[in-house]
Design a protein around this motif. Structure first.
Motif, PDB file in Angstrom:
ATOM      1  N   ILE A  64       0.844  -1.179   0.000  1.00 27.53           N
ATOM      2  CA  ILE A  64       0.000   0.000   0.000  1.00 27.53           C
ATOM      3  C   ILE A  64       0.888   1.241   0.000  1.00 27.53           C
ATOM      4  O   ILE A  64       2.067   1.188   0.366  1.00 27.53           O
ATOM      5  CB  ILE A  64      -0.960   0.009   1.202  1.00 27.53           C
ATOM      6  CG1 ILE A  64      -0.196   0.014   2.523  1.00 27.53           C
ATOM      7  CG2 ILE A  64      -1.912  -1.181   1.132  1.00 27.53           C
ATOM      8  CD1 ILE A  64      -1.091   0.140   3.741  1.00 27.53           C
ATOM      9  N   VAL A  65       0.322   2.345  -0.401  1.00 32.27           N
ATOM     10  CA  VAL A  65       1.093   3.578  -0.548  1.00 32.27           C
ATOM     11  C   VAL A  65       1.722   3.999   0.777  1.00 32.27           C
ATOM     12  O   VAL A  65       2.860   4.480   0.820  1.00 32.27           O
ATOM     13  CB  VAL A  65       0.202   4.708  -1.120  1.00 32.27           C
ATOM     14  CG1 VAL A  65       0.935   6.038  -1.105  1.00 32.27           C
ATOM     15  CG2 VAL A  65      -0.240   4.357  -2.544  1.00 32.27           C
ATOM     16  N   ASP A  66       0.999   3.816   1.876  1.00 29.21           N
ATOM     17  CA  ASP A  66       1.547   4.192   3.182  1.00 29.21           C
ATOM     18  C   ASP A  66       2.844   3.462   3.494  1.00 29.21           C
ATOM     19  O   ASP A  66       3.705   3.989   4.205  1.00 29.21           O
ATOM     20  CB  ASP A  66       0.524   3.921   4.289  1.00 29.21           C
ATOM     21  CG  ASP A  66      -0.469   5.065   4.454  1.00 29.21           C
ATOM     22  OD1 ASP A  66      -0.228   6.149   3.885  1.00 29.21           O
ATOM     23  OD2 ASP A  66      -1.487   4.874   5.145  1.00 29.21           O
ATOM     24  N   GLN A  67       2.989   2.240   2.984  1.00 25.99           N
ATOM     25  CA  GLN A  67       4.232   1.512   3.218  1.00 25.99           C
ATOM     26  C   GLN A  67       5.407   2.165   2.482  1.00 25.99           C
ATOM     27  O   GLN A  67       6.533   2.157   2.967  1.00 25.99           O
ATOM     28  CB  GLN A  67       4.098   0.054   2.791  1.00 25.99           C
ATOM     29  CG  GLN A  67       3.235  -0.783   3.732  1.00 25.99           C
ATOM     30  CD  GLN A  67       3.075  -2.201   3.244  1.00 25.99           C
ATOM     31  OE1 GLN A  67       2.559  -2.437   2.158  1.00 25.99           O
ATOM     32  NE2 GLN A  67       3.514  -3.159   4.051  1.00 25.99           N
ATOM     33  N   TYR A  69       5.713   5.380   1.865  1.00 26.68           N
ATOM     34  CA  TYR A  69       6.070   6.589   2.611  1.00 26.68           C
ATOM     35  C   TYR A  69       6.533   6.274   4.035  1.00 26.68           C
ATOM     36  O   TYR A  69       7.167   7.113   4.677  1.00 26.68           O
ATOM     37  CB  TYR A  69       4.866   7.540   2.666  1.00 26.68           C
ATOM     38  CG  TYR A  69       4.630   8.282   1.371  1.00 26.68           C
ATOM     39  CD1 TYR A  69       5.437   9.352   1.011  1.00 26.68           C
ATOM     40  CD2 TYR A  69       3.617   7.898   0.507  1.00 26.68           C
ATOM     41  CE1 TYR A  69       5.221  10.033  -0.183  1.00 26.68           C
ATOM     42  CE2 TYR A  69       3.390   8.579  -0.676  1.00 26.68           C
ATOM     43  CZ  TYR A  69       4.199   9.640  -1.022  1.00 26.68           C
ATOM     44  OH  TYR A  69       3.992  10.300  -2.197  1.00 26.68           O
ATOM     45  N   GLY A  70       6.212   5.103   4.522  1.00 25.81           N
ATOM     46  CA  GLY A  70       6.517   4.751   5.909  1.00 25.81           C
ATOM     47  C   GLY A  70       7.784   3.945   6.087  1.00 25.81           C
ATOM     48  O   GLY A  70       7.898   3.153   7.024  1.00 25.81           O
ATOM     49  N   ARG A  73       7.873  -0.167   6.002  1.00 22.96           N
ATOM     50  CA  ARG A  73       7.560  -0.908   7.215  1.00 22.96           C
ATOM     51  C   ARG A  73       6.652  -2.094   6.901  1.00 22.96           C
ATOM     52  O   ARG A  73       5.561  -1.936   6.362  1.00 22.96           O
ATOM     53  CB  ARG A  73       6.896   0.026   8.230  1.00 22.96           C
ATOM     54  CG  ARG A  73       6.558  -0.595   9.578  1.00 22.96           C
ATOM     55  CD  ARG A  73       7.800  -1.017  10.339  1.00 22.96           C
ATOM     56  NE  ARG A  73       8.759   0.038  10.527  1.00 22.96           N
ATOM     57  CZ  ARG A  73       8.723   0.924  11.513  1.00 22.96           C
ATOM     58  NH1 ARG A  73       7.728   0.920  12.377  1.00 22.96           N
ATOM     59  NH2 ARG A  73       9.674   1.835  11.623  1.00 22.96           N
ATOM     60  N   THR A 454       6.186  11.106  -5.795  1.00 21.35           N
ATOM     61  CA  THR A 454       4.845  11.419  -5.309  1.00 21.35           C
ATOM     62  C   THR A 454       3.925  11.758  -6.487  1.00 21.35           C
ATOM     63  O   THR A 454       2.761  11.332  -6.529  1.00 21.35           O
ATOM     64  CB  THR A 454       4.904  12.590  -4.318  1.00 21.35           C
ATOM     65  OG1 THR A 454       5.693  12.200  -3.192  1.00 21.35           O
ATOM     66  CG2 THR A 454       3.512  12.987  -3.850  1.00 21.35           C
ATOM     67  N   GLU A 458       0.342   9.918  -7.621  1.00 23.06           N
ATOM     68  CA  GLU A 458      -0.919  10.647  -7.844  1.00 23.06           C
ATOM     69  C   GLU A 458      -1.444  10.377  -9.235  1.00 23.06           C
ATOM     70  O   GLU A 458      -2.655  10.138  -9.430  1.00 23.06           O
ATOM     71  CB  GLU A 458      -0.677  12.146  -7.663  1.00 23.06           C
ATOM     72  CG  GLU A 458      -0.432  12.547  -6.208  1.00 23.06           C
ATOM     73  CD  GLU A 458      -0.239  14.049  -6.076  1.00 23.06           C
ATOM     74  OE1 GLU A 458      -0.923  14.631  -5.222  1.00 23.06           O
ATOM     75  OE2 GLU A 458       0.597  14.592  -6.808  1.00 23.06           O
TER      76      GLU A 458
END
Length: 464
Positions: A64-67, A69-70, A73, A454, A458
């Motif tokens: 997922i995208v959050d991974q 940016y994270g 993790r 980024t 998008e």
């Protein structure tokens, strides 16, 4: 609260039948570590081929995208054979828990803690070595332990104000001068034989680290001339002697435990992943591990135990020794309300108390139950998790390995906190080196993940 910290999971990691057969066995007698590896490599090549044939085209976890940016993790992206971190049970070395390693691995005569030599054998082969095999490995490392004179000069010329980890990285990088792998590659060695000179470099690397660490310690902290390695002693005993603590049997035992539990923590942490990544470019083990050390030196990785000890010292200075639970609670709440974290608590993966913490706590209960700082650590152990849960500050409010290690070292007189990460680095070489050997044996490719901007992310979702 204290009893709930010791909860264990009913879910056991799943192992293939081949893995169970290998990982539950003991090493055949009358064979060296390198000879045993030569026997195991063809079997593991076939095992990897089978796994890829059966499962190679299957999806393995969502991204997922959050991974992205994270910090990636939790993103499944690496193969790391030496250890796997289970969220509930903690680290397993080739399928074995820390208590199992403490029970099964050979010990020094009269000792109670496992010898790191046995742990390295386990990381490489999945097998428990015999006492004789571990003794021979100790002798082999002692025979390889001398560092080149020019490396000694590099360390001796470093100003004592240069951080010990910077000196450590410098010295390990310089060992590349005599790399067997670099020479073999230049001479055109076959890819199938990469593992051989990588093994020799890795053995040399591990063997020379006590001399490097000891020289740094004595140069920076003024402990006098460096003694010689004793070929009749085990690795941890020699390291302790070089640091000036060889006459303290309990400290030597601590080093055996410390190196074992800090040796490996699967492949996603910064030091392990960095070593694997740099090694994938066919940089030799000295260059790859020097890069690992530079990652380990970061405040978010190997410096955590130093931060714990500083926080504990400030607390003790503020509320005194033998403070009440209420005084400790007030200090913890003040830490959180001040926008700071409680160092040593929480972990990116673990959802229970770190078994490495438990192993150190049990050591302390046996060897230093009346130490004032240990008593404070135990008091915090019973108080902090409830506070963190109430404050909503952590998914995992339990202590990790860093919450305890500095207190043990301080008890025995190794009070120079800047040096603690060097000891962590000596330990981490075991796991990184073991994986580098297997990566070359299995023909692991150059790591080259795909990155996105980024704007590209998008645009990707606008078009769907």
């Amino acid at each position: 609260m204290a009893t709930s910290i010791l909860r264990t999971s009913r879910t056991k990691p799943v192992w293939s039948s081949l893995a169970r057969a290998r990982f539950s066995s003991t090493a055949p007698k009358n064979t060296t570590l390198k000879e045993r590896l030569a026997e195991l490599i063809p079997l593991e090549l076939e095992n990897v081929k089978r796994v890829r044939a059966e499962h190679g085209k299957k999806a393995f976890g969502p991204v997922i995208v959050d991974q992205l940016y994270g910090g990636m993790r939790g993103l499944p992206a690496l193969i790391w054979d030496g250890s796997v971190l289970d969220a509930d049970e903690g680290i397993r070395f080739r399928g074995k828990t820390i208590p199992e390693c403490q029970e099964l691995l050979p010990r020094a005569p009269g000792g109670a803690e496992p010898l790191p030599e046995g742990l390295f054998w386990l990381l490489l082969t999945g097998e428990i070595p015999t006492q004789e095999q571990v003794t021979e490995l100790s002798k082999d490392w002692a025979a390889r332990s001398a560092i080149p004179e020019f490396v000694e000069e590099i360390l001796d010329r470093c100003p004592p104000t240069l951080h010990p980890m910077s000196q450590f990285s410098l010295a390990v990088t310089a060992l590349n001068h005599n790399s067997a792998f670099a020479k073999a590659y230049q001479d055109g060695v076959s890819k199938k034989e990469y593992w051989g000179p990588t093994f020799e470099d890795s053995m040399d690397l591990i063997a020379k680290l006590p001399n490097i660490a000891g020289r740094i310690y004595r140069n920076v902290f003024g402990q006098g001339k460096l003694p010689a390695i004793d070929p009749g002693k085990d690795y941890s005993h020699n390291l302790s002697t070089l640091l000036g603590f060889g006459d303290n049997a309990a400290f030597v035992e601590l080093m055996r435990l410390y190196i074992t539990i800090h040796s490996d923590h699967e492949g996603g942490n910064v030091s392990a992943h960095t070593g694997k990544l740099v090694g994938s470019a066919l940089s030799d083990p000295f260059l790859a591990f020097a890069a690992s050390l530079n990652g380990l030196a970061g405040p978010l990785h190997g410096l955590a135990n130093q931060e714990v000890l500083l926080w504990l010292s400030k607390m003790q200075a503020k509320i005194g020794e033998n403070a009440s639970d209420e005084a400790v609670k007030e200090y913890v709440w003040a830490t959180l309300k001040g926008g700071q974290v409680v160092p040593g608590y929480g972990h990116a993966v673990l959802r229970k108390t770190d078994p490495r913490y438990i192993a150190q706590r049990e050591f302390a209960l046996k060897h230093l139950p009346d130490d004032p700082m240990f008593k404070l650590v135990g008091q915090i152990y019973n108080i902090v998790p409830d506070i963190l849960l109430e404050a909503g500050k952590a998914k995992n409010p339990w202590p990790n390995v860093d919450a305890h290690s500095g207190v043990l070292l301080t008890h025995y007189g190794l009070t120079q906190m800047q040096f603690y990460t060097v000891l962590f680095g000596v330990s981490r070489a075991f796991g990184v080196a073991a994986q580098l050997i297997w990566d070359r044996a299995l023909g692991a490719p150059l790591e080259r993940p795909k990155s996105y901007s980024t704007a590209a992310i998008e645009a990707m979702f606008k078009n769907k």
